[in-house]
Design an enzyme around this catalytic site. Structure first.
Site, PDB file in Angstrom:
ATOM      1  N   GLU A  31      14.930   2.556   2.797  1.00 23.91           N
ATOM      2  CA  GLU A  31      13.781   3.349   3.249  1.00 23.91           C
ATOM      3  C   GLU A  31      13.987   3.846   4.680  1.00 23.91           C
ATOM      4  O   GLU A  31      14.967   3.506   5.337  1.00 23.91           O
ATOM      5  CB  GLU A  31      12.487   2.517   3.211  1.00 23.91           C
ATOM      6  N   ASN A 163       2.761   6.816   1.043  1.00 23.11           N
ATOM      7  CA  ASN A 163       4.065   7.479   1.088  1.00 23.11           C
ATOM      8  C   ASN A 163       3.870   8.962   1.386  1.00 23.11           C
ATOM      9  O   ASN A 163       2.754   9.442   1.585  1.00 23.11           O
ATOM     10  CB  ASN A 163       4.802   7.314  -0.247  1.00 23.11           C
ATOM     11  N   ASP A 214       7.348   9.624  -3.694  1.00 24.14           N
ATOM     12  CA  ASP A 214       7.655   8.620  -2.668  1.00 24.14           C
ATOM     13  C   ASP A 214       7.715   9.309  -1.303  1.00 24.14           C
ATOM     14  O   ASP A 214       6.847  10.087  -0.957  1.00 24.14           O
ATOM     15  CB  ASP A 214       8.949   7.892  -3.033  1.00 24.14           C
TER      16      ASP A 214
END
Length: 309
Positions: A31, A163, A214
Protein backbone atom coordinates in the site's frame (compact mmCIF):
# COMPACT_ATOMS: atom_id res chain seq x y z
CA UNK A 1 -23.27 15.48 -12.70
CA UNK A 2 -23.64 12.09 -14.34
CA UNK A 3 -22.97 8.88 -12.50
CA UNK A 4 -23.71 5.31 -13.35
CA UNK A 5 -23.51 1.77 -12.13
CA UNK A 6 -20.90 -0.71 -13.30
CA UNK A 7 -22.00 -2.71 -16.30
CA UNK A 8 -20.92 -6.05 -17.73
CA UNK A 9 -21.20 -4.45 -21.16
CA UNK A 10 -18.13 -2.23 -20.76
CA UNK A 11 -15.63 -4.54 -22.49
CA UNK A 12 -14.95 -1.88 -25.13
CA UNK A 13 -13.24 0.21 -22.46
CA UNK A 14 -10.54 -2.41 -21.80
CA UNK A 15 -7.06 -1.55 -23.11
CA UNK A 16 -3.93 -3.68 -22.72
CA UNK A 17 -0.79 -1.60 -22.06
CA UNK A 18 2.87 -2.42 -21.31
CA UNK A 19 3.16 -3.68 -17.74
CA UNK A 20 6.14 -5.04 -15.81
CA UNK A 21 7.11 -6.19 -12.34
CA UNK A 22 8.99 -3.31 -10.76
CA UNK A 23 9.92 -5.22 -7.62
CA UNK A 24 9.59 -8.98 -7.05
CA UNK A 25 9.16 -8.78 -3.27
CA UNK A 26 5.75 -10.16 -2.34
CA UNK A 27 3.74 -7.90 -0.05
CA UNK A 28 1.05 -9.36 2.17
CA UNK A 29 -0.76 -6.02 1.88
CA UNK A 30 1.25 -3.59 -0.25
CA UNK A 31 0.00 0.00 0.00
CA UNK A 32 0.75 3.72 0.15
CA UNK A 33 3.27 4.15 -2.71
CA UNK A 34 5.06 7.45 -3.34
CA UNK A 35 7.78 8.63 -5.71
CA UNK A 36 10.49 11.31 -5.46
CA UNK A 37 11.90 12.43 -8.84
CA UNK A 38 14.82 14.22 -7.14
CA UNK A 39 16.49 10.92 -6.31
CA UNK A 40 14.34 8.65 -8.51
CA UNK A 41 13.23 6.75 -5.40
CA UNK A 42 10.00 4.80 -5.04
CA UNK A 43 8.60 4.06 -1.58
CA UNK A 44 5.77 1.80 -0.42
CA UNK A 45 4.72 -0.27 2.60
CA UNK A 46 3.51 -3.72 3.49
CA UNK A 47 0.91 -2.86 6.14
CA UNK A 48 0.49 -6.29 7.71
CA UNK A 49 4.21 -7.19 7.76
CA UNK A 50 5.22 -3.78 9.18
CA UNK A 51 7.75 -3.01 6.50
CA UNK A 52 8.71 0.03 4.44
CA UNK A 53 10.35 -0.49 1.04
CA UNK A 54 12.56 1.75 -1.07
CA UNK A 55 13.96 1.24 -4.56
CA UNK A 56 15.26 3.55 -7.31
CA UNK A 57 12.98 3.39 -10.31
CA UNK A 58 16.03 2.94 -12.56
CA UNK A 59 17.45 -0.01 -10.58
CA UNK A 60 18.00 -3.08 -12.73
CA UNK A 61 17.71 -6.46 -11.04
CA UNK A 62 17.61 -7.31 -7.37
CA UNK A 63 14.94 -6.32 -4.89
CA UNK A 64 13.91 -3.29 -2.90
CA UNK A 65 15.55 -2.36 0.36
CA UNK A 66 13.34 -3.37 3.29
CA UNK A 67 13.05 -1.23 6.44
CA UNK A 68 11.47 -2.83 9.52
CA UNK A 69 8.86 -0.65 11.26
CA UNK A 70 7.60 -0.88 14.86
CA UNK A 71 4.00 -0.44 13.72
CA UNK A 72 1.66 -0.99 10.80
CA UNK A 73 2.04 1.92 8.37
CA UNK A 74 -0.28 2.50 5.43
CA UNK A 75 0.90 5.60 3.55
CA UNK A 76 4.17 7.38 2.76
CA UNK A 77 4.32 11.13 2.08
CA UNK A 78 7.28 13.43 1.49
CA UNK A 79 8.03 16.28 3.89
CA UNK A 80 11.41 17.45 2.57
CA UNK A 81 14.50 15.74 1.06
CA UNK A 82 15.46 14.28 4.44
CA UNK A 83 12.11 13.30 5.96
CA UNK A 84 8.92 11.39 5.29
CA UNK A 85 5.55 11.28 6.99
CA UNK A 86 4.19 7.81 7.75
CA UNK A 87 0.51 7.21 8.52
CA UNK A 88 0.43 4.48 11.15
CA UNK A 89 -1.72 2.61 13.65
CA UNK A 90 -1.88 5.26 16.34
CA UNK A 91 -0.70 8.43 14.64
CA UNK A 92 1.41 10.20 12.06
CA UNK A 93 5.18 9.81 12.36
CA UNK A 94 8.09 11.77 10.93
CA UNK A 95 10.78 9.41 9.66
CA UNK A 96 14.35 10.58 9.12
CA UNK A 97 15.63 9.08 5.86
CA UNK A 98 19.23 9.22 7.03
CA UNK A 99 19.04 7.04 10.11
CA UNK A 100 15.46 5.71 10.02
CA UNK A 101 14.57 7.33 13.35
CA UNK A 102 10.89 7.97 14.03
CA UNK A 103 9.14 10.78 15.91
CA UNK A 104 5.43 10.98 16.64
CA UNK A 105 4.05 14.07 14.91
CA UNK A 106 0.45 13.78 16.08
CA UNK A 107 -1.88 11.04 17.32
CA UNK A 108 -4.64 9.56 15.16
CA UNK A 109 -7.31 7.53 16.97
CA UNK A 110 -4.61 6.63 19.50
CA UNK A 111 -7.31 5.93 22.11
CA UNK A 112 -8.89 3.22 19.94
CA UNK A 113 -6.79 0.04 20.01
CA UNK A 114 -9.03 -1.58 17.40
CA UNK A 115 -8.28 0.71 14.46
CA UNK A 116 -5.39 1.58 12.17
CA UNK A 117 -4.70 4.04 9.37
CA UNK A 118 -5.42 3.12 5.78
CA UNK A 119 -5.45 5.14 2.56
CA UNK A 120 -4.10 8.71 2.45
CA UNK A 121 -3.08 11.47 0.06
CA UNK A 122 -1.57 14.96 0.44
CA UNK A 123 -3.68 17.83 -0.90
CA UNK A 124 -2.02 20.59 -3.00
CA UNK A 125 -2.26 22.87 0.06
CA UNK A 126 0.16 20.60 1.93
CA UNK A 127 -2.53 19.17 4.19
CA UNK A 128 -3.30 15.46 4.44
CA UNK A 129 -6.46 13.43 4.11
CA UNK A 130 -6.08 10.03 5.78
CA UNK A 131 -8.52 7.24 6.55
CA UNK A 132 -8.84 4.83 9.46
CA UNK A 133 -10.51 1.45 9.71
CA UNK A 134 -10.92 -1.45 12.11
CA UNK A 135 -8.27 -4.17 11.96
CA UNK A 136 -11.03 -6.66 11.18
CA UNK A 137 -12.84 -4.22 8.82
CA UNK A 138 -15.79 -3.93 11.20
CA UNK A 139 -18.62 -2.15 9.40
CA UNK A 140 -18.79 1.61 9.88
CA UNK A 141 -15.93 1.89 12.35
CA UNK A 142 -13.60 3.90 10.09
CA UNK A 143 -13.32 7.58 9.26
CA UNK A 144 -11.51 10.11 7.07
CA UNK A 145 -9.52 12.94 8.66
CA UNK A 146 -7.97 16.21 7.50
CA UNK A 147 -4.54 16.97 9.00
CA UNK A 148 -3.18 20.51 8.87
CA UNK A 149 0.17 20.68 10.62
CA UNK A 150 -0.65 18.81 13.84
CA UNK A 151 -4.36 19.73 13.84
CA UNK A 152 -6.55 16.71 13.11
CA UNK A 153 -10.16 17.26 11.99
CA UNK A 154 -12.64 14.43 11.44
CA UNK A 155 -14.34 14.86 8.08
CA UNK A 156 -16.44 11.73 7.53
CA UNK A 157 -17.39 8.86 9.82
CA UNK A 158 -19.26 5.59 9.47
CA UNK A 159 -16.83 4.28 6.84
CA UNK A 160 -15.74 0.65 6.72
CA UNK A 161 -12.69 0.70 4.39
CA UNK A 162 -11.63 4.25 3.39
CA UNK A 163 -9.86 4.36 0.04
CA UNK A 164 -9.57 6.27 -3.21
CA UNK A 165 -8.46 9.53 -1.56
CA UNK A 166 -7.09 11.89 -4.21
CA UNK A 167 -7.53 15.42 -5.52
CA UNK A 168 -7.92 17.30 -8.78
CA UNK A 169 -4.70 19.00 -9.94
CA UNK A 170 -5.97 22.42 -8.83
CA UNK A 171 -7.07 21.13 -5.43
CA UNK A 172 -10.73 22.12 -5.81
CA UNK A 173 -12.15 18.59 -5.94
CA UNK A 174 -11.61 15.63 -3.62
CA UNK A 175 -12.46 12.00 -4.21
CA UNK A 176 -12.87 9.06 -1.85
CA UNK A 177 -14.61 5.71 -1.57
CA UNK A 178 -15.69 3.23 1.06
CA UNK A 179 -14.50 0.06 -0.66
CA UNK A 180 -17.07 -1.99 1.25
CA UNK A 181 -19.88 0.19 -0.12
CA UNK A 182 -18.54 0.60 -3.65
CA UNK A 183 -19.55 4.22 -4.33
CA UNK A 184 -16.83 6.62 -5.52
CA UNK A 185 -17.66 10.10 -4.21
CA UNK A 186 -16.71 13.61 -5.27
CA UNK A 187 -16.68 16.70 -3.05
CA UNK A 188 -15.79 20.37 -3.58
CA UNK A 189 -12.66 21.35 -1.63
CA UNK A 190 -11.17 24.69 -0.61
CA UNK A 191 -7.94 24.87 -2.63
CA UNK A 192 -6.20 26.94 0.05
CA UNK A 193 -6.98 24.74 3.06
CA UNK A 194 -7.82 21.27 1.74
CA UNK A 195 -11.09 21.30 3.70
CA UNK A 196 -14.39 20.23 2.12
CA UNK A 197 -16.46 23.12 0.74
CA UNK A 198 -19.66 21.17 0.16
CA UNK A 199 -21.36 17.82 0.62
CA UNK A 200 -20.05 14.64 -1.08
CA UNK A 201 -21.95 13.44 -4.13
CA UNK A 202 -21.89 10.13 -6.00
CA UNK A 203 -19.44 10.14 -8.90
CA UNK A 204 -19.57 6.45 -9.84
CA UNK A 205 -21.64 3.59 -8.43
CA UNK A 206 -19.67 0.34 -8.53
CA UNK A 207 -22.08 -1.69 -6.39
CA UNK A 208 -22.57 -5.08 -7.99
CA UNK A 209 -19.39 -4.78 -10.07
CA UNK A 210 -16.46 -7.18 -9.92
CA UNK A 211 -13.90 -6.40 -7.22
CA UNK A 212 -13.74 -3.25 -5.12
CA UNK A 213 -12.48 0.30 -5.76
CA UNK A 214 -9.25 0.71 -3.78
CA UNK A 215 -6.51 3.39 -3.91
CA UNK A 216 -6.56 6.19 -6.48
CA UNK A 217 -4.54 9.01 -8.04
CA UNK A 218 -5.44 11.81 -10.48
CA UNK A 219 -3.52 12.55 -13.70
CA UNK A 220 -2.68 15.94 -15.18
CA UNK A 221 -5.90 15.93 -17.22
CA UNK A 222 -8.08 15.21 -14.19
CA UNK A 223 -8.79 11.52 -14.81
CA UNK A 224 -9.10 9.48 -11.62
CA UNK A 225 -7.07 6.25 -11.84
CA UNK A 226 -8.16 3.61 -9.34
CA UNK A 227 -6.95 0.14 -8.44
CA UNK A 228 -9.73 -2.45 -8.50
CA UNK A 229 -8.92 -4.96 -5.76
CA UNK A 230 -9.96 -8.50 -6.67
CA UNK A 231 -10.43 -7.77 -10.38
CA UNK A 232 -6.83 -7.55 -11.69
CA UNK A 233 -7.23 -4.11 -13.25
CA UNK A 234 -7.00 -0.35 -13.00
CA UNK A 235 -9.89 1.91 -13.98
CA UNK A 236 -9.90 5.54 -15.14
CA UNK A 237 -12.90 7.76 -14.43
CA UNK A 238 -13.64 11.21 -15.80
CA UNK A 239 -14.52 14.07 -13.44
CA UNK A 240 -18.04 13.79 -14.87
CA UNK A 241 -18.41 10.23 -13.58
CA UNK A 242 -17.81 8.08 -16.65
CA UNK A 243 -15.50 5.07 -16.58
CA UNK A 244 -13.39 5.74 -19.66
CA UNK A 245 -10.66 3.08 -19.49
CA UNK A 246 -9.89 -0.23 -17.83
CA UNK A 247 -6.32 -1.55 -17.88
CA UNK A 248 -5.61 -5.20 -16.93
CA UNK A 249 -2.70 -5.85 -14.55
CA UNK A 250 -0.99 -9.20 -13.84
CA UNK A 251 -2.00 -9.42 -10.17
CA UNK A 252 -5.53 -10.04 -8.96
CA UNK A 253 -5.40 -7.70 -5.98
CA UNK A 254 -3.95 -4.30 -6.95
CA UNK A 255 -4.23 -1.85 -4.08
CA UNK A 256 -2.94 1.63 -4.89
CA UNK A 257 -1.36 3.53 -7.82
CA UNK A 258 0.84 6.61 -7.91
CA UNK A 259 2.58 8.28 -10.83
CA UNK A 260 6.32 7.66 -11.09
CA UNK A 261 9.27 8.29 -13.39
CA UNK A 262 11.11 11.50 -14.22
CA UNK A 263 8.18 12.51 -16.44
CA UNK A 264 5.55 11.00 -14.10
CA UNK A 265 4.33 8.95 -17.04
CA UNK A 266 3.96 5.50 -15.47
CA UNK A 267 1.86 4.15 -12.64
CA UNK A 268 3.61 2.46 -9.74
CA UNK A 269 1.05 -0.02 -8.41
CA UNK A 270 1.17 -1.97 -5.15
CA UNK A 271 -0.61 -5.30 -4.82
CA UNK A 272 -1.50 -7.79 -2.07
CA UNK A 273 -2.07 -11.45 -1.34
CA UNK A 274 -4.14 -10.82 1.80
CA UNK A 275 -6.91 -13.39 2.13
CA UNK A 276 -5.61 -15.67 -0.64
CA UNK A 277 -5.09 -19.36 0.03
CA UNK A 278 -2.26 -21.41 -1.46
CA UNK A 279 -4.28 -22.41 -4.51
CA UNK A 280 -5.28 -18.81 -5.24
CA UNK A 281 -1.70 -17.61 -4.88
CA UNK A 282 -0.50 -20.30 -7.28
CA UNK A 283 -3.07 -19.17 -9.84
CA UNK A 284 -1.89 -15.56 -9.46
CA UNK A 285 1.89 -15.69 -10.14
CA UNK A 286 2.54 -11.98 -9.51
CA UNK A 287 0.52 -11.76 -6.29
CA UNK A 288 1.87 -9.18 -3.86
CA UNK A 289 4.47 -7.79 -6.24
CA UNK A 290 4.86 -4.11 -7.11
CA UNK A 291 4.16 -3.20 -10.74
CA UNK A 292 4.90 -0.49 -13.30
CA UNK A 293 2.11 0.23 -15.77
CA UNK A 294 2.45 2.45 -18.87
CA UNK A 295 -1.08 3.80 -19.01
CA UNK A 296 -0.34 6.57 -21.51
CA UNK A 297 -1.05 9.39 -19.08
CA UNK A 298 1.04 11.86 -17.10
CA UNK A 299 0.58 12.60 -13.46
CA UNK A 300 1.05 15.45 -11.05
CA UNK A 301 3.69 15.05 -8.34
CA UNK A 302 2.05 14.56 -4.95
CA UNK A 303 2.80 17.65 -2.82
CA UNK A 304 4.94 17.49 0.30
CA UNK A 305 3.16 17.46 3.63
CA UNK A 306 3.47 20.77 5.48
CA UNK A 307 4.48 20.06 9.09
CA UNK A 308 3.43 23.41 10.55
CA UNK A 309 0.04 25.11 10.33
Amino acid sequence: MRHRRSSAGDSGLVFAVPTSVFDPTRCHLGEGPSYDPLDDMAWWVDILERRLFSRPLSQVGGSARSHVLPFMASHVAAIDPGRHLLSAEDGLYVRNLGDGSLRLHCPLEANDAGTRSNDGRVHPSGTLWVGTMAYDAEEGRGAIYHVCGATVTRLYGGITIPNGICFSPDGTIGYFVDTAEGVLRRVSVDAATGLPAGEPRTLYDHRGGEGGIDGAVVDIDGLIWTARFGAACLDAYSPAGERVRTVPVPARQPTCPTFAGRDLDRLLVTTAFEGMDAEQREADPEHGRTLLVDVGARGVLEPAFRLTD
